[in-house]
Design an enzyme around this catalytic site. Structure first.
Site, PDB file in Angstrom:
ATOM      1  N   TYR A 225       0.823  -1.225  -0.099  1.00 29.96           N
ATOM      2  CA  TYR A 225       0.034   0.079   0.030  1.00 29.96           C
ATOM      3  C   TYR A 225       0.834   1.115  -0.004  1.00 29.96           C
ATOM      4  CZ  TYR A 225      -3.795  -3.020   0.898  1.00 29.96           C
ATOM      5  OH  TYR A 225      -4.990  -3.969   0.373  1.00 29.96           O
ATOM      6  N   HIS A 401      -5.869 -11.546  -7.913  1.00 30.69           N
ATOM      7  CA  HIS A 401      -6.180 -10.648  -7.073  1.00 30.69           C
ATOM      8  C   HIS A 401      -7.704 -10.404  -6.608  1.00 30.69           C
ATOM      9  CE1 HIS A 401      -5.623  -7.303  -4.091  1.00 30.69           C
ATOM     10  NE2 HIS A 401      -6.292  -6.382  -5.062  1.00 30.69           N
ATOM     11  N   HIS A 411     -15.980  -3.090  -4.477  1.00 32.50           N
ATOM     12  CA  HIS A 411     -15.541  -4.084  -5.680  1.00 32.50           C
ATOM     13  C   HIS A 411     -16.484  -5.168  -6.293  1.00 32.50           C
ATOM     14  CE1 HIS A 411     -11.619  -1.832  -4.672  1.00 32.50           C
ATOM     15  NE2 HIS A 411     -11.753  -2.777  -3.388  1.00 32.50           N
ATOM     16  N   HIS A 440     -11.622  -6.312   1.110  1.00 35.81           N
ATOM     17  CA  HIS A 440     -11.058  -6.456   2.556  1.00 35.81           C
ATOM     18  C   HIS A 440     -11.999  -7.317   3.547  1.00 35.81           C
ATOM     19  CE1 HIS A 440      -8.468  -2.766   1.290  1.00 35.81           C
ATOM     20  NE2 HIS A 440      -8.130  -3.934   0.704  1.00 35.81           N
TER      21      HIS A 440
END
Length: 576
Positions: A225, A401, A411, A440
């Site tokens: 990140y 991913h 997402h 997440h």
């Protein structure tokens, strides 16, 4: 005496009942009823500061740091990587000369008998910005050395560095090669994590993961990140929210890659880690270069597996063939029409949009962004799958991913184009498990194909809960008021638009379900990691461990069972 015998029988029967009750569920029982774990105290994501001794540079001169091991395509080879020299930050930076120090690994079967030697290559990468006031970065010298002709299932000791320079060799490390390739040979435990970052949640995840003694770690993108920071080191948990309208380019703070490498060295120097890229690795810079840190810092079995790309590759571990795919590299079928999907209604939404040309990234140590429809990844995947011998590697596991099957608002259906292009091919070869990150939170699916329960579809498991800086995903798309706008779903980097309303099933005529979809077996918003234990040709135990529990506690657990007689590869099982 009779009553004692009766009591013993009752106790034995009770023990059997308790043992049976404790036995994990199995996919042989069919689809599980959807479970959503209620939100609790999940904590806040806080980064490790650069003053933490675990992230500070502790070596001097040309001494190696950030030592890491990765696998080759088979158990007979492995990669050792490390960094020497100090990185630089500033308006003007002068890259180090990779030829200034050699790339050497000395290794053997005992710490005091490192009788073998291998040499490799070194490189330096830079992150440069053509704007006044931004600080540029150039890395230390990054070394990659391939070890070959290794014995399977063997512990090797090694030192890395330059033996010709005083104090330029590492201490002795050790790692174990993977078991021999074959249907009866499997590693003990494989850890699976995604979206790790470098927060205090990360440290808990890593500590718990290490205590579960994995033989291999799969990291499914979003590593550090670093792109949540300006080049001056100022960070945020939402770059677009804080800096999106005030910066001429999406900046990154590259020292966080060095912080991460130092913190992870006790793990990566002894446990092989296989990485695939995520969206936070894009890191655009001058001349449209992207993925410079990702492709430079890690070693991949790309050439060995015929991909010649750091973004997708394959490797064998015992009786498992792993395929790592790229969510952010062109995944289109070249010269072939997309499948006709019976659940997607193109005309059910009145939308006006332009489908962008998909992006392809070529790898030449100077990563540039190109726009074309090469189909290289898809063609490689076809070749790789066609070469898999299921009598030798019965298990076929894929990882990338961004998830195809996630019920979270964050997402939601973001990579629908990738699913439409590749799902049929993976299904036709009976892929058993798919691991992803990006969202997440934790979620496990029932066996699914084309949004429909299918006993021959793979189990999709999303573990984007490693410890990221960007907060936990907590809202589900099927909750009232949380279904996202379809126009917000395409990933801006890849372009394209493929997510439309469903035409059949429980969500017919809608973009989202009005309840947890039947393909979603278990979902929970908690940080954690997963452990896969493949026991034989047909049975594997999957367990997910949430951070707020003890490392040995299990939050979700199931036996994933292959049924090769029912689900033959390349059969006529297509649902179109």
């Amino acid at each position: 005496m009779r009553w004692r015998s009766a009591l013993l029988l009752l106790l034995a029967a009770a023990a059997v009942v308790v043992a049976a009750a404790a036995e994990p569920a199995s996919t042989l029982s069919g689809p599980a009823r959807p479970v959503t774990v209620a939100l609790g105290n999940r904590g806040h994501t806080v980064d490790l500061p650069d003053t933490d001794p675990r992230v500070q540079r502790r070596v001097t001169g040309w001494a190696p740091e950030q030592v890491a091991v990765a696998l080759g395509a088979g158990p007979g080879s492995a990669w050792v990587s490390w960094v020497t020299g100090a990185a630089q930050m500033g308006g003007a930076v002068e890259p180090l000369d990779p030829a200034a120090v050699r790339s050497v690994v000395r290794y053997g079967l005992a710490a005091d008998s490192l009788v073998h030697e291998a040499a490799g290559e070194a490189l330096v990468y830079s992150q440069l910005y053509p704007f006044d006031g931004l600080q540029n970065y150039t890395s230390g010298i990054i070394h990659h050395v391939r070890l070959q002709e290794l014995r399977p299932g063997t512990k090797y000791y090694y030192r890395c560095g330059d033996p010709a320079i005083p104090d330029a060799m590492s201490e002795v490390h050790a790692f174990r090669t993977m078991p021999p390739v074959g249907p009866t040979s499997y590693p003990g435990r494989i850890a699976v994590v995604g979206d790790l970052g470098l927060t205090y949640n990360t440290t808990t995840t890593v500590e718990h993961m290490v205590r579960n003694h994995p033989d291999l770690v799969l990291l499914l993108g979003d590593v550090t990140y670093a792109n949540l920071y300006l080049t001056n080191g100022t960070g945020t948990d939402c770059y677009s929210c804080t800096f999106g309208h005030s910066t001429p380019i999406h900046e990154t703070y590259q020292p966080r890659w060095d912080y991460w490498g130092r913190y992870m060295e006790p793990v990566t120097s002894s446990i092989p880690m296989m990485v695939v890229e995520g969206n936070h690795e894009i890191e655009e810079q001058i001349h449209n270069k992207t993925f410079a840190a990702y492709s430079s810092r890690f070693a991949f079995p790309s050439e060995e597996s015929g991909s010649f790309s750091p973004f997708y590759y394959s490797f064998d571990v015992g009786g498992i063939h792993f395929i790592m795919l790229a969510s952010y590299v062109d995944y289109k079928r070249s010269g072939r029409a997309s499948p006709s999907w019976n659940h997607l209604d193109v005309e059910s939404l009145s939308l006006t949009f332009t489908v962008s040309t998909n992006l392809f990234i070529s790898f030449n140590k100077g990563i540039h962004l190109h726009r074309n429809n090469s189909g290289e990844q898809y063609r490689w995947l076809e070749r790789d799958l066609a070469n898999v011998d299921r009598s030798v590697t019965p298990w076929l596991i894929a990882g990338w991913h961004a998830p195809w099957y996630s019920t979270y608002k964050a997402h939601y259906r973001e990579v629908e184009c990738m699913r439409m292009e590749m799902e049929e091919l993976l299904y036709s070869y009976s892929v058993d498990i798919v691991f992803t990150g990006h969202v997440h939170a934790y979620e496990r699916s029932n066996r699914v194909f084309n949004y429909t329960l299918d006993p021959c579809g793979p189990v999709h498991i999303s573990v984007g809960d490693g410890g990221n800086r960007e907060k936990m995903a907590t809202s589900h798309a099927d909750e009232p008021g949380h279904c996202p706008d379809p126009l917000s779903t395409p990933d801006p980097f890849m372009g394209g638009f493929c997510a439309f309303n469903f035409t059949s099933g429980p969500a017919a005529g809608r973009f989202c379900w009005d309840r947890q979809p039947e393909y979603s077996a278990y979902r929970e918003s908690s940080f954690g990691h997963g452990i896969l234990e493949v026991t034989n040709e047909t049975h594997a135990l999957w367990s997910w461990h949430r951070n707020q529990d003890l490392y040995a506690s299990v939050g979700d657990e199931i036996y994933i069972v292959r049924e090769p007689d029912k689900c033959l590869p390349k059969s006529s099982r297509m649902a179109y």
